[in-house]
Design a protein around this motif. Sequence first.
Motif, PDB file in Angstrom:
ATOM      1  N   UNK A 162       3.577  -7.284   5.747  1.00  0.00           N
ATOM      2  CA  UNK A 162       3.476  -6.858   4.034  1.00  0.00           C
ATOM      3  C   UNK A 162       3.485  -5.521   3.690  1.00  0.00           C
ATOM      4  N   UNK A 163       4.295  -4.736   2.794  1.00  0.00           N
ATOM      5  CA  UNK A 163       4.219  -3.443   2.607  1.00  0.00           C
ATOM      6  C   UNK A 163       4.092  -3.478   1.106  1.00  0.00           C
ATOM      7  N   UNK A 164       3.287  -2.280   0.638  1.00  0.00           N
ATOM      8  CA  UNK A 164       2.726  -2.236  -0.593  1.00  0.00           C
ATOM      9  C   UNK A 164       2.957  -0.601  -1.064  1.00  0.00           C
ATOM     10  N   UNK A 165       3.765  -0.279  -2.076  1.00  0.00           N
ATOM     11  CA  UNK A 165       3.981   0.919  -2.482  1.00  0.00           C
ATOM     12  C   UNK A 165       3.001   1.325  -3.803  1.00  0.00           C
ATOM     13  N   UNK A 166       2.345   2.273  -3.827  1.00  0.00           N
ATOM     14  CA  UNK A 166       1.840   2.446  -5.389  1.00  0.00           C
ATOM     15  C   UNK A 166       2.647   2.251  -6.458  1.00  0.00           C
ATOM     16  N   UNK A 167       3.760   3.036  -6.331  1.00  0.00           N
ATOM     17  CA  UNK A 167       4.705   2.864  -7.550  1.00  0.00           C
ATOM     18  C   UNK A 167       5.106   1.519  -7.878  1.00  0.00           C
ATOM     19  N   UNK A 168       5.612   0.803  -6.847  1.00  0.00           N
ATOM     20  CA  UNK A 168       6.107  -0.394  -7.097  1.00  0.00           C
ATOM     21  C   UNK A 168       5.431  -1.776  -6.565  1.00  0.00           C
ATOM     22  N   UNK A 169       4.347  -1.866  -6.161  1.00  0.00           N
ATOM     23  CA  UNK A 169       3.603  -2.925  -5.673  1.00  0.00           C
ATOM     24  C   UNK A 169       4.053  -3.407  -4.349  1.00  0.00           C
ATOM     25  N   UNK A 170       4.194  -4.676  -4.017  1.00  0.00           N
ATOM     26  CA  UNK A 170       4.438  -5.349  -2.939  1.00  0.00           C
ATOM     27  C   UNK A 170       6.100  -5.357  -2.672  1.00  0.00           C
ATOM     28  N   UNK A 171       6.453  -4.562  -1.887  1.00  0.00           N
ATOM     29  CA  UNK A 171       7.910  -4.094  -1.636  1.00  0.00           C
ATOM     30  C   UNK A 171       8.623  -5.064  -0.407  1.00  0.00           C
ATOM     31  N   UNK A 172       7.771  -5.522   0.270  1.00  0.00           N
ATOM     32  CA  UNK A 172       8.207  -6.363   1.512  1.00  0.00           C
ATOM     33  C   UNK A 172       7.312  -7.400   2.163  1.00  0.00           C
ATOM     34  N   UNK A 173       7.889  -8.552   2.228  1.00  0.00           N
ATOM     35  CA  UNK A 173       7.081  -9.550   2.881  1.00  0.00           C
ATOM     36  C   UNK A 173       7.700 -10.595   3.748  1.00  0.00           C
ATOM     37  N   UNK A 174       7.794 -10.353   5.266  1.00  0.00           N
ATOM     38  CA  UNK A 174       8.750 -10.674   6.212  1.00  0.00           C
ATOM     39  C   UNK A 174       7.709 -11.232   7.325  1.00  0.00           C
ATOM     40  N   UNK A 175       8.224 -12.360   7.862  1.00  0.00           N
ATOM     41  CA  UNK A 175       7.577 -12.607   9.173  1.00  0.00           C
ATOM     42  C   UNK A 175       7.762 -11.301  10.199  1.00  0.00           C
ATOM     43  N   UNK A 176       6.485 -11.390  11.138  1.00  0.00           N
ATOM     44  CA  UNK A 176       6.376 -10.348  12.144  1.00  0.00           C
ATOM     45  C   UNK A 176       7.108 -11.058  13.317  1.00  0.00           C
ATOM     46  N   UNK A 177       8.433 -10.945  13.315  1.00  0.00           N
ATOM     47  CA  UNK A 177       9.316 -11.608  14.271  1.00  0.00           C
ATOM     48  C   UNK A 177      10.347 -10.842  14.837  1.00  0.00           C
TER      49      UNK A 177
END
Length: 341
Positions: free
Chosen positions: A24-39
């Motif tokens: 998961x990736x989080x940007x201070x401006x936009x919140x959670x910007x990515x949620x993908x399987x680690x594959x």
Amino acid sequence: MFFSKLFGFLGKNLAMDLGTANTLLYSPKDGIVLNEPSVVALDVRNDSILAVGREAKEYLGRTPDRIRAVRPLKDGVIADFEVTKAMISYFVRKVITGMRIVKPRMVICVPAGITQVEKRAVVESALQAGAREVKLIEEPMAAAIGAGLPIHEPRGNMVVDIGGGTTEVAVISLSAVAYSESVRIAGDELNDAIQRYVQDEFQLLIGENMAEAAKIQIASAVPLAEPLQYRVAGKNLVDGNPKSVVLTDSHVREAIREPVAAIVAAVRRALEKTPPELVADIATNGLLLAGGGALLKGLDKLITQQSALMVHIDDDPLTTVVRGTGRSLEDEATFSKVYIN
């Protein structure tokens, strides 16, 4: 200082939960910007990347000889450095669109029991993937921040974060970890246990994704008020033909009994090894359950039965850690003491 602020303004700083199961990736401006399987799916002829994330997960167990679907993290740490670097780079490019004037600063959460070599691998992979600067934070600390626990106070806060590869049990006080244990038994081990059980009981070979689906739908740590069923399909081990069976919640509960018991045992060990004043605080405040494993039906009740602690499940346990990591990135002045490198 001026240049640091300027870079922060121009660059898109990111918080990352680099998990065994999901990134998961989080940007201070936009919140959670990515949620993908680690594959990652690779072409074995030239090691080129064919797919990453959600698309690559669909490849698991379905690939021809020339394609290899891999999970580059195992038990919460990097197992394949090159593939992890490529995966991080892909995810960062996906969320930072347009012209990148300045490379991003990144805060990445890691298991509490990580070694110096494993820390270096995470930092190096992020730097080579395009980060300008990398800081690390332990997963239980990030979970505590994400759930809004009073980590700065001289009070014991207990966190159990159950991810894909590891279960992190930690007691936090005064912005530091007073006790922690990282058990390499978590969501993936539950999937494996279901696969083994179905193979032994029904002579049926099912894939990892099918086992995970059964876990999500009907798995429980204690008997349920209303029985649940889920049909799984795979290959008959006797004759190789397609076969399907209906699993009940009691089947799956029996399958995952041992790994669930190991997770509960880690909680009890933490209480045994924690100073009595902090244990008294935990008895009053309860225990925070986070991570995907927190969604296992009845796990909170089982922990309460075995430890006499109140258990609080975070509102969105799948994102607790990345939200906490992001909050530490947004307010570094307040959370400067929580970084470990």
